[in-house]
Scaffold this active site. Structure first.
Site, PDB file in Angstrom:
ATOM      1  N   SER A  70       0.782  -1.240   0.000  1.00 40.40           N
ATOM      2  CA  SER A  70       0.000   0.000   0.000  1.00 40.40           C
ATOM      3  C   SER A  70       0.812   1.288   0.000  1.00 40.40           C
ATOM      4  O   SER A  70       0.227   2.369  -0.137  1.00 40.40           O
ATOM      5  CB  SER A  70      -0.956   0.013   1.205  1.00 40.40           C
ATOM      6  N   LYS A  73       0.300   3.876  -2.720  1.00 44.46           N
ATOM      7  CA  LYS A  73      -0.697   4.950  -2.679  1.00 44.46           C
ATOM      8  C   LYS A  73      -0.067   6.329  -2.532  1.00 44.46           C
ATOM      9  O   LYS A  73      -0.743   7.344  -2.735  1.00 44.46           O
ATOM     10  CB  LYS A  73      -1.691   4.680  -1.560  1.00 44.46           C
ATOM     11  N   SER A 128      -6.136   3.675   3.894  1.00 45.33           N
ATOM     12  CA  SER A 128      -5.526   2.820   2.880  1.00 45.33           C
ATOM     13  C   SER A 128      -6.585   2.197   1.975  1.00 45.33           C
ATOM     14  O   SER A 128      -6.497   1.029   1.579  1.00 45.33           O
ATOM     15  CB  SER A 128      -4.677   1.713   3.533  1.00 45.33           C
ATOM     16  N   LYS A 240       3.265   6.269   5.326  1.00 46.28           N
ATOM     17  CA  LYS A 240       2.272   5.313   4.817  1.00 46.28           C
ATOM     18  C   LYS A 240       2.712   3.898   5.134  1.00 46.28           C
ATOM     19  O   LYS A 240       3.886   3.538   4.982  1.00 46.28           O
ATOM     20  CB  LYS A 240       2.101   5.464   3.297  1.00 46.28           C
TER      21      LYS A 240
END
Length: 442
Positions: A70, A73, A128, A240
């Site tokens: 993720s 992103k 997320s 993140k």
């Protein structure tokens, strides 16, 4: 006589070997030993970068291709900020919502639901949410495939060489990969946007009721170094998280203390170790490095050594006079044990002799073979007069190189002293042995 020749040969071999060893050790001690030794981390790949200069402080398999999960992103959010307005409306399609694996994170958007780009980005970075990622991709490019092409084009523009994206959310795919170094480049680019910092650094966010959702959605940031937890880190400003079975735990974090801001990327780590590895690297970086303002240092200590910064005006072909000015905001990051005199400058020419106006040049600095930052050189017009300025600029470059060579000269001189001492030592032994042999024969 044969015995004497053997002794001489033996002594010469010893002399050469000892000289080589001491020379190599002296060179190594003057370079590599000055760069602080980094901590041990369990992650398969990791990197620690200075956000301001792009200097790499620590690296472990930085260019190895691995699954990002993720943290993909971050690129999705960067492209949204570059290609849309935060107030734009994103209408969620059936494909955006259902073109996801069952175990993907979501905010559970409804088909036909309308959210702003800003609300969608908070869904991406805090929750997320894969459905928000798909929604943003379709809003910007029309399809997931077209958006993936945009992602790859942006990665190439940023200098990424081990990255390829096929989706905006990071779910596993053999052709979806990146490296720690490339993710650092992507995140560094995203950090140039204040809105990215605001979103990625938010601990909580509320999406109010929409056209198809009567209840508010309450989002909480997943990054445990940012929120209150056992892994809270002083100075952490955002980042993140990422995880799939294929990728292991991935993590991007940026933290600031004083005038230093560091960026850490962790790929393929064990549970919770991605947080402890990141904390180790941050602690080591903040402890062992310092920021140095080039402009103030040069103006106070090094001005006389650089012809480039003489007060005399430069004159361009258009008849204008110019003075040289150093970017006062430029800084570099070096080990705390190092000084400005340990740096090696390289003067980068980026003007065109076909034009009459001098343009910006750059002085790039290295320490122990590592790039540690650069400073921009600006030309300020002050009057009108005709004279060629390019020879002055070339002389300035020579001056910079000469001043940088002083340190190397001192290192070579110390090595020469070692060789002289060894030579004297060998001569003494040779004379003594020769005397003993002659005396014995008599």
């Amino acid at each position: 006589m044969k015995v004497t020749r053997k002794i001489i040969t033996f002594l010469l071999i010893i002399y050469i070997e000892i000289t080589n060893i001491l020379t190599l050790n002296a060179l190594a001690a003057s370079n590599d030993s000055k760069w602080p030794k980094g901590p041990s981390v369990t992650a398969e790949s990791a990197i620690l970068m200075d956000v301001n200069t792009g200097t790499i402080l620590f690296e472990k398999n930085p260019h190895k291709q691995l699954y990002p999960a993720s943290i993909t992103k971050i690129m999705t959010t960067l492209l949204a900020l570059e290609n849309s307005n935060l107030s734009d409306t994103v209408t969620y399609s059936k494909s955006a919502i259902y073109n996801l694996r069952y175990d993907s994170s979501k905010i559970y958007a409804n088909v036909g639901e309308k959210l702003t780009v800003e609300q969608s980005l908070y869904g991406i970075m805090l929750a997320s949410a894969g459905d928000c990622s798909n929604g943003i991709a379709e809003h910007i490019s029309g399809s997931i495939e077209a958006f993936a092409d945009l992602m790859n084009k942006k990665a190439e523009d940023l200098g990424c060489q081990n990255t390829h994206f096929v989706n905006p959310h990071g779910m596993p795919d053999d052709n979806h990969y990146t490296s720690a170094y490339d993710m650092a480049l992507i995140t560094k680019a995203a950090l140039q946007y204040e809105q990215f910092r605001k979103i990625a650094g938010a601990k909580k966010y509320t999406i109010p009721p929409t056209n198809l959702q009567k209840e508010s959605r309450y989002l909480t940031n997943h990054h445990k170094m940012l929120i209150k937890s056992n892994y809270t880190y002083e100075g952490c400003e955002g980042g993140k998280t990422g995880y799939t079975v294929a990728s292991g735990y991935t993590l991007v974090t940026y933290a600031k203390r004083g005038d230093m801001e560091l960026l850490c990327v962790i790929l393929k780590d064990a549970a919770t170790e991605h947080y402890t590895d990141t904390a180790k690297l941050f602690d080591w970086g903040f402890k062992n490095f310092k920021s140095l303002n080039i402009s103030s240092y040069l103006s106070e200590n090094q001005l006389s050594n650089y012809t480039l910064f003489d007060k005399a005006a430069l004159k361009a072909d258009d008849g204008a006079d110019y003075v040289i000015e150093i970017d006062k905001n430029s800084s570099i990051l070096i080990p705390k044990t190092a000084s400005f005199d340990d740096l090696k400058p390289t003067f980068i020419k980026n003007y065109n002799k076909d034009t009459s106006i001098p343009t910006i040049r750059t002085i790039s600095y290295t320490f122990s073979g590592k790039e540690v930052g650069s400073v921009a050189v600006n030309f300020i017009k002050i009057s009108n007069s005709v004279e060629d300025n390019y020879n002055n600029l070339d002389n300035a470059e020579i001056s910079i190189k000469n001043s940088a060579s002083d340190v190397n000269y001192n290192k070579k001189r110390s090595i020469s002293f070692i060789k002289i001492g060894l030579t004297i030592f060998v001569v003494i032994i040779f004379v003594s042995v020769t005397y003993l042999i002659i005396k014995k024969r008599k």
